[in-house]
Scaffold this active site. Structure first.
Site, PDB file in Angstrom:
ATOM      1  N   LYS A 149     -15.627  15.855   3.828  1.00  0.00           N
ATOM      2  CA  LYS A 149     -14.164  15.957   3.043  1.00  0.00           C
ATOM      3  C   LYS A 149     -13.674  14.373   2.611  1.00  0.00           C
ATOM      4  O   LYS A 149     -14.312  13.490   3.251  1.00  0.00           O
ATOM      5  CB  LYS A 149     -13.180  16.501   3.863  1.00  0.00           C
ATOM      6  CG  LYS A 149     -12.607  15.567   5.236  1.00  0.00           C
ATOM      7  CD  LYS A 149     -11.406  16.189   5.800  1.00  0.00           C
ATOM      8  CE  LYS A 149     -10.773  15.280   6.887  1.00  0.00           C
ATOM      9  NZ  LYS A 149     -11.550  15.098   8.055  1.00  0.00           N
ATOM     10  N   GLU A 195      -4.224  12.423   8.907  1.00  0.00           N
ATOM     11  CA  GLU A 195      -4.777  13.438   7.960  1.00  0.00           C
ATOM     12  C   GLU A 195      -5.883  14.551   8.782  1.00  0.00           C
ATOM     13  O   GLU A 195      -5.640  15.701   8.779  1.00  0.00           O
ATOM     14  CB  GLU A 195      -5.533  12.819   6.938  1.00  0.00           C
ATOM     15  CG  GLU A 195      -4.520  11.890   6.158  1.00  0.00           C
ATOM     16  CD  GLU A 195      -4.484  10.521   6.697  1.00  0.00           C
ATOM     17  OE1 GLU A 195      -5.073   9.999   7.694  1.00  0.00           O
ATOM     18  OE2 GLU A 195      -3.892   9.488   5.641  1.00  0.00           O
ATOM     19  N   ASP A 246       0.965  -1.255   0.015  1.00  0.00           N
ATOM     20  CA  ASP A 246      -0.102   0.065   0.187  1.00  0.00           C
ATOM     21  C   ASP A 246       0.977   1.290   0.056  1.00  0.00           C
ATOM     22  O   ASP A 246       2.057   1.278   0.293  1.00  0.00           O
ATOM     23  CB  ASP A 246      -1.254  -0.220   1.015  1.00  0.00           C
ATOM     24  CG  ASP A 246      -0.643   0.635   2.282  1.00  0.00           C
ATOM     25  OD1 ASP A 246       0.522   0.473   2.633  1.00  0.00           O
ATOM     26  OD2 ASP A 246      -1.531   1.240   3.264  1.00  0.00           O
ATOM     27  N   SER A 256     -15.228  11.678   5.326  1.00  0.00           N
ATOM     28  CA  SER A 256     -15.302  11.898   6.640  1.00  0.00           C
ATOM     29  C   SER A 256     -15.910  13.258   6.824  1.00  0.00           C
ATOM     30  O   SER A 256     -15.776  13.956   5.871  1.00  0.00           O
ATOM     31  CB  SER A 256     -14.283  11.897   7.753  1.00  0.00           C
ATOM     32  OG  SER A 256     -13.074  12.887   7.240  1.00  0.00           O
ATOM     33  N   PHE A 287     -14.113   8.472   9.361  1.00  0.00           N
ATOM     34  CA  PHE A 287     -13.526   8.229   7.929  1.00  0.00           C
ATOM     35  C   PHE A 287     -13.630   6.526   7.881  1.00  0.00           C
ATOM     36  O   PHE A 287     -13.359   5.971   8.786  1.00  0.00           O
ATOM     37  CB  PHE A 287     -12.189   8.589   7.943  1.00  0.00           C
ATOM     38  CG  PHE A 287     -11.195   7.818   6.726  1.00  0.00           C
ATOM     39  CD1 PHE A 287     -11.539   8.337   5.423  1.00  0.00           C
ATOM     40  CD2 PHE A 287     -10.355   7.097   7.169  1.00  0.00           C
ATOM     41  CE1 PHE A 287     -10.963   7.912   4.327  1.00  0.00           C
ATOM     42  CE2 PHE A 287      -9.512   6.227   5.974  1.00  0.00           C
ATOM     43  CZ  PHE A 287      -9.898   6.737   4.813  1.00  0.00           C
TER      44      PHE A 287
HETATM   45  N1  LIG Z   1      -9.511  11.373   7.539  1.00  0.00           N
HETATM   46  C1  LIG Z   1      -9.717  11.359   6.144  1.00  0.00           C
HETATM   47  N2  LIG Z   1     -11.194  11.746   5.673  1.00  0.00           N
HETATM   48  C2  LIG Z   1     -11.353  11.952   4.578  1.00  0.00           C
HETATM   49  N3  LIG Z   1     -10.867  11.480   3.561  1.00  0.00           N
HETATM   50  C3  LIG Z   1      -9.614  10.667   3.945  1.00  0.00           C
HETATM   51  C4  LIG Z   1      -8.933  10.863   5.041  1.00  0.00           C
HETATM   52  N4  LIG Z   1      -7.986  10.028   5.099  1.00  0.00           N
HETATM   53  C5  LIG Z   1      -7.969   9.684   3.862  1.00  0.00           C
HETATM   54  N5  LIG Z   1      -8.814   9.969   2.974  1.00  0.00           N
HETATM   55  C6  LIG Z   1      -8.992   9.961   1.644  1.00  0.00           C
HETATM   56  O1  LIG Z   1      -9.462   8.537   1.482  1.00  0.00           O
HETATM   57  C7  LIG Z   1      -8.362   7.828   0.724  1.00  0.00           C
HETATM   58  C8  LIG Z   1      -8.028   6.418   1.138  1.00  0.00           C
HETATM   59  O2  LIG Z   1      -7.293   6.423   2.213  1.00  0.00           O
HETATM   60  P1  LIG Z   1      -6.986   5.069   2.806  1.00  0.00           P
HETATM   61  O3  LIG Z   1      -5.875   5.417   4.012  1.00  0.00           O
HETATM   62  O4  LIG Z   1      -7.894   4.110   3.069  1.00  0.00           O
HETATM   63  O5  LIG Z   1      -5.946   4.674   1.871  1.00  0.00           O
HETATM   64  P2  LIG Z   1      -5.315   2.928   1.546  1.00  0.00           P
HETATM   65  O6  LIG Z   1      -6.229   2.368   0.843  1.00  0.00           O
HETATM   66  O7  LIG Z   1      -4.780   2.723   2.951  1.00  0.00           O
HETATM   67  O8  LIG Z   1      -4.116   3.464   0.340  1.00  0.00           O
HETATM   68  P3  LIG Z   1      -3.047   4.225   1.052  1.00  0.00           P
HETATM   69  O9  LIG Z   1      -2.449   3.618   2.404  1.00  0.00           O
HETATM   70  O10 LIG Z   1      -2.036   4.151   0.034  1.00  0.00           O
HETATM   71  O11 LIG Z   1      -3.530   5.519   0.999  1.00  0.00           O
HETATM   72  C9  LIG Z   1      -7.199   8.785   0.600  1.00  0.00           C
HETATM   73  O12 LIG Z   1      -6.433   8.760  -0.577  1.00  0.00           O
HETATM   74  C10 LIG Z   1      -7.678   9.960   0.659  1.00  0.00           C
HETATM   75  O13 LIG Z   1      -8.200  10.516  -0.504  1.00  0.00           O
HETATM   76 MG   LIG Z   2      -3.228   2.957   4.374  1.00  0.00          MG
END
Ligand SMILES: Nc1ncnc2c1ncn2[C@@H]1O[C@H](COP(=O)(O)OP(=O)(O)OP(=O)(O)O)[C@@H](O)[C@H]1O
Ligand SMILES: [Mg+2]
Ligand SMILES: [K+]
Length: 689
Positions: A393, A347, A306, A381, A374
């Protein structure tokens, strides 16, 4: 460097040797020997020959027969010694781990918000209990941080003394019992019952107590047992032929023939090779829950990683607020802040920090009616305010779908173009720089974009190049948008990427690869990675990951280094190659012994067989004894190779096979001729025969 990695690099330590010697005798217990069928046959045969010798009938009681018996026992002891030596290093590590497993007092909380706590012994804690752990306290059990942030010294587990950060929310929330909080305080929800902790399991694993034969080992053992049965039948039939030709074969010579013919070399070293492989893994600071995963690692075709936290550092930080469609920067920052007040992810926290710092914003939290956390599925979220306002967002595609859907609901028909024209270029600019754009909306109106920045870990590119040289394809899977994914993929040098991936999509991708007959490895740390980690043939979980991820993976990297898979693959390949090489050697070896013993046995009856006595050995007795001695000594001689492993260089599987056949096949064929001849000269020189 961690301490235990430098400590036990010496192969032969005096204390370990002593312990191994004692263990080799203890392992003579038939109930233990039975686990190794080849060596069990040798032991039974040794008992049989010794009884005959002690009965002292005719040639069975000769001095040569006595010496053969002695060397049969040595054969068994040498094999036991190899295994004990391999186990010894793990036992030493287990002992040092056990020392950290002392009982501590835990500060148990009745509920999350409770002011006071009750002091209880750590072993009374159960899954689901809440504890407070403050600076200086030892974390009393495995758990998940549910509140707070602290630096933790995990040296007890990882050997690394630099403290690491553990905090609630996100993928860095797992804590391990026995580690120490260095600063600040955290509230932890216990995730493991006593006796079932990570430390307990790690002790069992490094000690080899719970070691199970892998499917490959079982298959090889069946093959070796098959060979043994064939030779048993052949040797049992020999007296009939001998009687026909008028020769009398002493039983002890038949016994010697049997033992030299069956694959004792690999039979004696097989388990040592496996244990040594696991041990090398422990030294690389990786804990394997099964030997099978290590072997699979040696054959991996595709590696999925990831992005956030694995390829990049993972503390995605809000860097700027970029408004679109006539919204002001202040308006956007305010909405972003509101939507993040209860967002526990790194984030979310960084958005709160930036908004407070740069815009001096302060918001009345009382206005929030409901918090929408989220999730990796929605990738959004936000909050619903008491006055009915909805703030969200999230990832660009999710937010466009959300805003489009809302508009369709409001207008009661087809969705109109929801995105202001400047959105696309803004998103593109942020993405192309490798940043993550988070779109913010109030009541479905897109206000702008939060620019989250993340940094690709240094040197990751070279590591991926190494993987490519080993023939492994790397694929980055991320929840992020395709443009960000492409930018980071290019910077990190992965072969391929999959963007906007939900946990289900990750799982699907692994199944697709597996359906093509590929072995898949997956590195991850988050709870949303757990299904994929469980589905992958090799699931490597970072030690700083969540409890769910650690449960799902079959390997845990204590250093939380995603490129560690390179070492794991090397160790796996080395294990497979070592086993293959020594099997080849062992079987090739037995051919030469055939030439030593068969002529010796039948020379009296068939003088023409002298032509087969290519080694020109002194007498039938010396030939047979020399073969038995060589058969025993070769086990000891190969112990260092079995423990250290055959060296692995990145090369194609075909080239490796060719080299190994040449070295170990041909070597195995030739060496006994030289060795048996030399031993023959020595024993006749010493007057032993
Ligand atoms: N706290 C948050 N609130 C809203 N949206 C978020 C938040 N954190 C991440 N995102 C969005 O959701 C997407 C997916 O996040 P996530 O952490 O699930 O990714 P992932 O599948 O773990 O892969 P990676 O770790 O490479 O991002 C992010 O790319 C971002 O655009
Ligand atoms: Mg991740
Ligand atoms: K043999």
């Amino acid at each position: 460097m961690s301490k235990h990695r430098t400590e036990d690099t010496r192969l032969l330590d005096k204390q370990l040797l002593q312990q191994a010697l004692v263990m080799s005798v203890k392992k003579l217990d038939p109930r233990v020997m039975f686990r190794n069928p080849i060596m069990f046959v040798v032991e039974v045969t040794a008992v049989f020959a010794t009884v005959l010798f002690l009965a002292g009938l005719g040639r069975e009681g000769s001095a040569v027969a006595g010496q053969i018996c002695l060397w049969l026992w040595f054969t068994v002891l040498f094999a036991n010694f190899a295994e004990s030596l391999a186990e010894g290093r793990g036992k030493a590590r287990a002992d040092s781990l056990r020392q950290t497993k002392s009982s501590t007092q835990a500060k148990k909380l009745s509920r999350l918000g409770a002011r006071g706590y009750e002091l209880v012994p750590s072993e009374t804690l159960r899954k689901g209990d809440l504890v407070l752990v403050e600076a200086g306290d030892t974390i009393p059990a495995d758990g998940e941080v549910v509140d707070g942030i602290a630096s933790v010294n995990e040296a007890a587990i990882t050997g690394e003394s630099a403290p690491v950060i553990r905090e609630s929310g996100g993928d860095r929330s797992g804590v391990t019992g026995g580690t120490v909080v260095v600063s600040d305080a955290i509230r932890v929800r216990v995730t493991a019952n006593p006796g079932d902790s990570f430390l307990d399991r790690m002790i069992g694993l490094v000690e080899g107590a719970s070691r199970q034969k892998t499917p490959n080992e079982i298959a090889l053992t069946i093959l070796l047992v098959g060979l043994t049965i064939i030779f048993l039948v052949v040797v049992a039939a020999l007296p009939l032929y001998a009687a026909y030709s008028g020769a009398v074969l002493p039983t002890v010579f038949l016994v010697a023939l049997l033992i030299t013919l069956i694959p004792t070399t690999i039979g004696g070293l097989l388990s040592a090779i496996g244990i040594a492989g696991m041990d090398r893994l422990v030294k690389a600071n990786v804990v394997a829950k099964s030997g099978r995963a290590v072997e699979a690692a040696g054959d991996v075709d595709t590696l999925l990683l990831d992005k956030t936290g694995t390829i990049t550092y993972g503390n995605r930080m809000a860097h700027a607020f970029v408004p679109v469609g006539g919204a002001s920067e202040q308006e956007l920052a305010e909405a972003a802040l509101l939507s993040s007040l209860s967002d526990d992810t790194p984030e979310g926290k960084s958005i709160v920090t930036l908004a407070r710092k740069r815009y001096k914003l302060s918001i009345n939290e009382g206005a929030i009616a409901e918090f929408v956390p989220f999730s990796a599925q929605t990738r959004m979220s936000g909050v619903d305010l008491e006055n009915g306002v909805e703030i969200r967002k999230g990832a660009v595609d999710s937010m466009l779908r959300y805003a489009g859907g809302r508009e369709a609901a409001v207008s009661g028909g087809e969705s109109l173009m929801v995105a202001p024209v400047e959105l696309k270029p803004v998103v593109e600019r942020i993405s192309k720089s490798g940043g993550t754009p988070l779109v913010v909306a109030r009541d479905g109106h897109l206000l702008g974009v939060v620019h989250l920045k993340d940094i690709v870990k240094p040197h990751i590119r070279e590591r991926f190049e190494q993987l490519r040289a080993m023939g492994i394809r790397t694929v980055m899977v991320t929840g992020d948008n395709p443009q960000t994914a492409a930018a980071i993929a290019a910077e990190a040098g992965v072969d391929d990427f999959l963007a906007e991936a939900t946990p289900e999509r990750k799982l699907e991708l692994i199944r697709e690869e597996q359906a093509k007959g590929r072995l898949v490895a997956m590195c991850g740390d988050g709870s949303n990675d757990a299904p994929a980690l469980a589905q992958a043939d090799v699931g490597v979980c970072m030690n700083d990951g969540t409890a769910a991820a650690k449960e799902a993976g079959n390997l845990i990297d204590l250093d939380s280094d995603p490129t560690k898979l390179i070492e794991v693959v090397m160790i796996g390949k080395q294990l497979l190659i070592s086993r293959g090489a020594l099997t080849t050697f062992s079987i090739a070896n037995d051919v030469a012994k055939y030439f030593a013993i068969i002529p010796a046995l039948f020379m009296a009856a068939y003088p023409q067989l002298a032509a087969l006595n290519v080694m020109n050995l002194t007498s039938p007795e010396s030939a047979i004894l020399a073969a038995v001695i060589f058969n025993a000594l070769i086990i000891i001689a190969l112990v260092p190779l079995a423990l250290r492993g055959v060296k692995y260089r990145a090369a194609s599987a075909g080239a490796l096979l060719r080299n190994n056949l040449l070295v170990y096949g041909l070597g195995g064929l030739i060496l006994p001729f030289v060795g048996i001849k030399l031993i023959d000269l020595v024993i006749t020189g010493l007057g032993l025969v």
